[in-house]
Design an enzyme around this catalytic site. Structure first.
Site, short mmCIF file in Angstrom:
data_model
loop_
_atom_site.label_atom_id
_atom_site.label_comp_id
_atom_site.label_asym_id
_atom_site.label_seq_id
_atom_site.Cartn_x
_atom_site.Cartn_y
_atom_site.Cartn_z
N LYS A 1 -20.35 22.17 7.89
CA LYS A 1 -20.58 21.12 8.60
C LYS A 1 -19.15 20.28 9.14
O LYS A 1 -19.14 19.42 9.97
CB LYS A 1 -21.18 20.02 7.50
CG LYS A 1 -22.47 20.38 7.18
CD LYS A 1 -23.11 19.45 5.88
CE LYS A 1 -23.91 20.11 5.20
NZ LYS A 1 -24.21 19.46 3.62
N ASP B 1 -7.80 27.43 5.71
CA ASP B 1 -6.97 27.53 4.42
C ASP B 1 -6.44 28.77 4.09
O ASP B 1 -5.49 29.17 4.57
CB ASP B 1 -7.78 27.02 3.39
CG ASP B 1 -7.19 26.43 1.96
OD1 ASP B 1 -6.06 26.20 2.26
OD2 ASP B 1 -7.95 26.44 1.08
P1 IMP Z 1 -10.70 29.40 3.74
O1 IMP Z 1 -11.84 30.33 4.01
O2 IMP Z 1 -9.95 29.24 2.74
O3 IMP Z 1 -9.85 29.40 4.99
O4 IMP Z 1 -11.56 27.94 3.81
C1 IMP Z 1 -12.05 27.09 4.96
C2 IMP Z 1 -13.01 26.28 4.40
O5 IMP Z 1 -12.57 25.62 3.26
C3 IMP Z 1 -12.58 25.24 5.50
O6 IMP Z 1 -13.84 25.36 6.59
C4 IMP Z 1 -13.30 23.88 4.59
O7 IMP Z 1 -14.61 23.66 4.50
C5 IMP Z 1 -12.88 24.21 3.18
N1 IMP Z 1 -11.54 23.95 3.01
C6 IMP Z 1 -10.27 24.47 2.70
N2 IMP Z 1 -9.30 23.64 2.76
C7 IMP Z 1 -9.85 22.26 2.50
C8 IMP Z 1 -9.34 20.87 2.29
O8 IMP Z 1 -8.03 20.48 2.18
N3 IMP Z 1 -10.25 20.01 2.47
C9 IMP Z 1 -11.72 20.27 2.40
N4 IMP Z 1 -12.06 21.18 2.98
C10 IMP Z 1 -11.29 22.42 2.81
#
Ligand code: IMP
Ligand code: MG
Length: 174
Positions: A41, A101
């Site tokens: 979302k 992230d």
């Molecule tokens: P990744 O797979 O670790 O790159 O995470 C990506 C997803 O994690 C994003 O689309 C967000 O939904 C969530 N996410 C990562 N970092 C944050 C943050 O600092 N705040 C809120 N959601 C986050």
């Protein structure tokens, strides 16, 4: 436990940067059309704001993947909760993400979407936390690089809350 939010990126700064990204994407795809994939979302705000600033023909579809629970860490286990409605075969696809992230979500998505034979597959992320990356995904259009902090607002949540904040803020718990 109480939650505090400190403004990191005010609305005007986000607006300005999204306008720049819109102009850049419109120039890069001049004479063509783009198909935006909004990752639900968190990416709803950035997708809408970006789409409004594109001057080339645009279509939009939605996908929902789960990577986070109520926690602040990516699980690494990603499942498609809602798939796209339209085929992306032969289209100029831009995946629009709220934040990159660890990059695990995107790595999984890229692999999945490239199997569907788009003409072109690019990534646009409103925010990038490069210090946290554990994969080698690269972002084609980045809004802002931010430090390794947990942020909320402009679509981003903490346990489903704070998505509606018009700015991006750093959340701390104490
Ligand atoms: P990744 O797979 O670790 O790159 O995470 C990506 C997803 O994690 C994003 O689309 C967000 O939904 C969530 N996410 C990562 N970092 C944050 C943050 O600092 N705040 C809120 N959601 C986050
Ligand atoms: Mg989330």
């Amino acid at each position: 436990m109480s939650e505090q939010i400190r403004v990191l990126l005010p609305e005007e700064e986000l607006d300005r940067r999204i306008a720049e990204l819109g102009a850049q994407i419109s120039a890069d795809y001049a004479g063509e059309s783009v198909h935006l994939i909004c990752i639900l979302k968190g990416s709803i705000f950035i997708t809408c704001e970006l789409a409004k600033r594109l001057t080339i023909p645009v279509t939009i579809d939605f996908m929902c993947v789960s990577s986070y629970g109520a926690a602040m860490e990516s699980s690494g286990v990603i499942t498609i909760k809602k798939d796209l409605e339209e085929s992306i075969e032969g289209r100029n696809v831009i995946v629009v993400e709220d934040i990159i992230d660890t990059g695990r979500t995107l790595q999984y998505l890229l692999e999945e979407l490239s199997n569907r034979k788009p003409k072109d597959l690019k990534l646009c992320a409103m925010l990038d936390k490069p210090d946290r990356r554990v994969t080698d995904v690269s972002v084609d259009y980045t809004g802002f690089e931010i430090p390794d902090e947990f942020v909320v607002g402009y679509g981003l949540d903490y346990d489903q809350r704070y998505r509606n904040l018009p700015y991006v803020g750093i959340l701390t718990l104490s």
